[in-house]
Design a protein around this motif. Sequence first.
Motif, PDB file in Angstrom:
ATOM      1  N   TYR A   3     -17.735  10.665   7.445  1.00  0.00           N
ATOM      2  CA  TYR A   3     -18.076   9.468   6.681  1.00  0.00           C
ATOM      3  C   TYR A   3     -17.051   8.352   6.916  1.00  0.00           C
ATOM      4  O   TYR A   3     -17.411   7.172   7.020  1.00  0.00           O
ATOM      5  CB  TYR A   3     -18.144   9.796   5.194  1.00  0.00           C
ATOM      6  CG  TYR A   3     -19.241  10.768   4.823  1.00  0.00           C
ATOM      7  CD1 TYR A   3     -20.466  10.753   5.489  1.00  0.00           C
ATOM      8  CD2 TYR A   3     -19.061  11.707   3.809  1.00  0.00           C
ATOM      9  CE1 TYR A   3     -21.473  11.653   5.153  1.00  0.00           C
ATOM     10  CE2 TYR A   3     -20.063  12.608   3.471  1.00  0.00           C
ATOM     11  CZ  TYR A   3     -21.261  12.578   4.156  1.00  0.00           C
ATOM     12  OH  TYR A   3     -22.249  13.452   3.828  1.00  0.00           O
ATOM     13  N   ALA A   4     -15.763   8.722   6.977  1.00  0.00           N
ATOM     14  CA  ALA A   4     -14.711   7.723   7.186  1.00  0.00           C
ATOM     15  C   ALA A   4     -14.851   7.065   8.553  1.00  0.00           C
ATOM     16  O   ALA A   4     -14.670   5.846   8.694  1.00  0.00           O
ATOM     17  CB  ALA A   4     -13.334   8.369   7.044  1.00  0.00           C
ATOM     18  N   THR A   5     -15.185   7.855   9.571  1.00  0.00           N
ATOM     19  CA  THR A   5     -15.371   7.301  10.911  1.00  0.00           C
ATOM     20  C   THR A   5     -16.549   6.336  10.942  1.00  0.00           C
ATOM     21  O   THR A   5     -16.470   5.240  11.510  1.00  0.00           O
ATOM     22  CB  THR A   5     -15.588   8.430  11.921  1.00  0.00           C
ATOM     23  OG1 THR A   5     -14.476   9.329  11.882  1.00  0.00           O
ATOM     24  CG2 THR A   5     -15.735   7.873  13.327  1.00  0.00           C
ATOM     25  N   THR A   6     -17.654   6.727  10.294  1.00  0.00           N
ATOM     26  CA  THR A   6     -18.832   5.854  10.241  1.00  0.00           C
ATOM     27  C   THR A   6     -18.522   4.556   9.498  1.00  0.00           C
ATOM     28  O   THR A   6     -18.893   3.455   9.938  1.00  0.00           O
ATOM     29  CB  THR A   6     -19.994   6.588   9.549  1.00  0.00           C
ATOM     30  OG1 THR A   6     -20.265   7.813  10.236  1.00  0.00           O
ATOM     31  CG2 THR A   6     -21.242   5.717   9.543  1.00  0.00           C
TER      32      THR A   6
ATOM     33  N   GLY B  50       0.812  -1.213   0.000  1.00  0.00           N
ATOM     34  CA  GLY B  50       0.000   0.000   0.000  1.00  0.00           C
ATOM     35  C   GLY B  50       0.836   1.250   0.000  1.00  0.00           C
ATOM     36  O   GLY B  50       2.042   1.240   0.245  1.00  0.00           O
ATOM     37  N   LYS B  51       0.169   2.377  -0.242  1.00  0.00           N
ATOM     38  CA  LYS B  51       0.855   3.666  -0.256  1.00  0.00           C
ATOM     39  C   LYS B  51       1.135   4.105   1.174  1.00  0.00           C
ATOM     40  O   LYS B  51       0.289   4.674   1.848  1.00  0.00           O
ATOM     41  CB  LYS B  51       0.006   4.720  -0.957  1.00  0.00           C
ATOM     42  CG  LYS B  51      -0.217   4.458  -2.436  1.00  0.00           C
ATOM     43  CD  LYS B  51      -1.061   5.547  -3.036  1.00  0.00           C
ATOM     44  CE  LYS B  51      -1.339   5.286  -4.499  1.00  0.00           C
ATOM     45  NZ  LYS B  51      -2.192   6.335  -5.089  1.00  0.00           N
ATOM     46  N   GLY B  52       2.332   3.802   1.666  1.00  0.00           N
ATOM     47  CA  GLY B  52       2.698   4.197   3.007  1.00  0.00           C
ATOM     48  C   GLY B  52       2.069   3.343   4.078  1.00  0.00           C
ATOM     49  O   GLY B  52       2.233   3.620   5.256  1.00  0.00           O
ATOM     50  N   ASP B  53       1.330   2.310   3.739  1.00  0.00           N
ATOM     51  CA  ASP B  53       0.656   1.465   4.709  1.00  0.00           C
ATOM     52  C   ASP B  53       0.667   0.052   4.173  1.00  0.00           C
ATOM     53  O   ASP B  53       0.388  -0.185   3.000  1.00  0.00           O
ATOM     54  CB  ASP B  53      -0.774   1.945   4.942  1.00  0.00           C
ATOM     55  CG  ASP B  53      -1.369   1.410   6.241  1.00  0.00           C
ATOM     56  OD1 ASP B  53      -1.214   0.200   6.488  1.00  0.00           O
ATOM     57  OD2 ASP B  53      -1.971   2.200   6.992  1.00  0.00           O
TER      58      ASP B  53
ATOM     59  N   ASP C 168      -8.598   1.433  10.713  1.00  0.00           N
ATOM     60  CA  ASP C 168      -8.253   2.793  11.133  1.00  0.00           C
ATOM     61  C   ASP C 168      -8.446   3.735   9.957  1.00  0.00           C
ATOM     62  O   ASP C 168      -8.545   3.304   8.806  1.00  0.00           O
ATOM     63  CB  ASP C 168      -6.803   2.845  11.625  1.00  0.00           C
ATOM     64  CG  ASP C 168      -6.517   4.102  12.439  1.00  0.00           C
ATOM     65  OD1 ASP C 168      -7.465   4.851  12.735  1.00  0.00           O
ATOM     66  OD2 ASP C 168      -5.340   4.331  12.756  1.00  0.00           O
ATOM     67  N   ILE C 169      -8.503   5.037  10.257  1.00  0.00           N
ATOM     68  CA  ILE C 169      -8.578   6.050   9.211  1.00  0.00           C
ATOM     69  C   ILE C 169      -7.283   6.845   9.218  1.00  0.00           C
ATOM     70  O   ILE C 169      -6.650   7.017  10.261  1.00  0.00           O
ATOM     71  CB  ILE C 169      -9.798   6.976   9.391  1.00  0.00           C
ATOM     72  CG1 ILE C 169      -9.735   7.699  10.738  1.00  0.00           C
ATOM     73  CG2 ILE C 169     -11.089   6.190   9.279  1.00  0.00           C
ATOM     74  CD1 ILE C 169     -10.861   8.691  10.933  1.00  0.00           C
TER      75      ILE C 169
ATOM     76  N   VAL D 232      -9.373   1.804   1.516  1.00  0.00           N
ATOM     77  CA  VAL D 232     -10.476   2.466   0.823  1.00  0.00           C
ATOM     78  C   VAL D 232     -10.252   3.971   0.898  1.00  0.00           C
ATOM     79  O   VAL D 232      -9.994   4.519   1.986  1.00  0.00           O
ATOM     80  CB  VAL D 232     -11.834   2.102   1.462  1.00  0.00           C
ATOM     81  CG1 VAL D 232     -12.973   2.798   0.729  1.00  0.00           C
ATOM     82  CG2 VAL D 232     -12.034   0.589   1.451  1.00  0.00           C
ATOM     83  N   ALA D 233     -10.310   4.653  -0.245  1.00  0.00           N
ATOM     84  CA  ALA D 233     -10.075   6.100  -0.303  1.00  0.00           C
ATOM     85  C   ALA D 233     -11.400   6.825  -0.482  1.00  0.00           C
ATOM     86  O   ALA D 233     -12.212   6.455  -1.331  1.00  0.00           O
ATOM     87  CB  ALA D 233      -9.124   6.444  -1.442  1.00  0.00           C
TER      88      ALA D 233
END
Length: 693
Positions: free
Chosen positions: A623-626, A601-604, A641-642, A610-611
């Motif tokens: 939205y990302a937290t939900t 992944g990019k840095g992960d 995690d986000i 999911v972007a």
Amino acid sequence: MESLITKPIEDAVSSVAGIKTLSSVSREGVSQTTIEFELGTNPKLAANDVREKVAGVRKRLPDQIDEPVVQRYDITAQSILTFSLASDTRPRGEIRKIAEDIVKNQLQQLEGVAEVTVYGAAQREIQILADPRKLEAYGISLQQLLDAVDANNINTPGGHVTEKGIELTVRTIGKYQSIEDIRNIIVLNQEGRLVALKDVAAVEDTWVEERNYAKTNGVPSVIVSIQKQSGTNTVGVAEKVKQSMQNLEQNVLPPDIKITKVRDNSVYIRDSVDDVMMSMVFGGLLAVAITFLFLRNARATMIGAIAIPTSVISTFFLMKAMNFTLNNMSLMGLSLAVGILIDDAIVIVENIFRHMEQGKTPREAAGVGTKEISLAVLATTFSILAVFVPVGNMGEIIGQFFKQFGLTVAFAVAFSLFVAFTLTPMLSAYWLQSGHERQDRRLRWLEYLLDKWEQGFEAFRNLYREILYWALRRPKKLVAVAIVSLFLNALLLPFLGSEFQPTYDSGEFIINMLAPSGTSIERNKELVAQVEQEILAIPELESAYLVIGTNRQVYRSMIGVRLIDSSKRSRSMMQIMDSLRIKFREVQGLKVSVSTGQGMGKGDSRPIQVALRGPELDSLNMYATTLSEKIKQLPGTTDVDISSEQSEPEVQVKFDPARLGDVGLDATTAGKAVQTAFLFLGLIFRLAIPTSW
């Protein structure tokens, strides 16, 4: 950072041709823009285009920032080794100086080493602690103080003079050589009364404010990370580095400095290559042994077996021409090809042997037998090439992995065809004898075993003949069963799952920890201590190193874990990671994730990312937290995690324009005063003061 720096740079570079994705990260004092190009784009030309765009927009950026740096990222030029330096008697600042002055300089001279990074301790710093009351009493501003110190710390060339036929170089010497030189600087001449720096400020030889912290196996230490050059051999570079580190520890470094190897990417690579090499040799021997069971002729078997090493060694020539290396993919291709390489030779040898039993001389049998079977051998070899050549020329990222695999198999099979049509007939013509070889009395047991094998094979062949006759008498039923079986097997595909690459037991994994934004480094030490204790309690642990302050953020931490060899432990790496995930659920004040670090992944390294994109950052965070909370409820998910950065607490200074005007100031001047007071910008002293070891 986002509006003044990141956005202008994004707008400038977005017009470069071939861009696949454009992303950026902005945080306090740092703006990083990452550009991913379409596969096949020339990276050097693309980097030059980006440099031109950045240079063109530089005049629109603030003057106070450092010059923008454009670097090409190569996934193969990565950190391969990490060492820790610790001492029971020295402060970490001294250990860091030793690491930078000796270890770093020594390792950077090695061939294949691109960069050596030292972190985990503060650097030496000369601090000038001004007394605000004394500055006010003398009417000296902070900027005047810094200008005076800076103006005196310089050596100036003065040209040359000629005296009595001798040319002399003139230089003015002003560089500071000691702390006293700085303390005695005259910062103000007040009507003949000289005010020295020591009258209004304290000058101390100390360490930079600590922004990162490292420990190894629970002991404070300094971390040295080695990155290899792009295209170099990981195992070769790692061996050179380890030999150099061993020499430094034994002959150069002070005896109280202890060096620990905490991460080594070359170990798994070397073990994997050795395993594949052993499998390839073992597979070749098995192929020869099985051939002998059927031919029962040592000379015929050896003639066919010679095709294996001949084809493999010949393959190395084309591998070198294509700049391939002996890695997992190329060796896997060779190991797969070992069983195929002997096929062409065995078919030709068997046909030559049949003609010799019919009464032909070996030379006649070699010519007739090879010509007779040549079309079938060609068809077999070309059918294999038709499969593996396209595999070696696939596009996208997956093609980069399978290129060496597919082409290595193709090279080996092509050489095996050449050997089967040249070397095999020649050896058969001069060395092969008709009939079974007469066995020595001492090898009667071998003849007995071969007879038993042939009897068993004949029984199996008779059974197969009966099954074949049964199938031929019922063609419709057999075709129906095959179609139903194919359909049922296709239904199983959704249950198999898919992934880019399997997770392997390398014995090394990473634990990332995130404290609430604004957490100080001292508080973070207290929070991560509970996680560190759990890691040090792992029975299979070989070493572990902790780094607080990753990514220039003191509330981020990581622990690198290295386990003992898999043959010496009862639990796999994944089982240990799963048990740690369960324990870390109860950790207070930290978000903890456990990952292998093996992803792409990019840095992960987490396999699924999911972007979310949109104009409103606050809405995206919501939205990302939900979404992350819903994903956590799915069975099988871990470490959800986000990536959005937390908002850091800050103190805002708002100026009153009217009052600034009354005292003759503006926002820029006042802002620089605040910047000077809190960031200590403007001065870096390099003093030639000896440090004793």
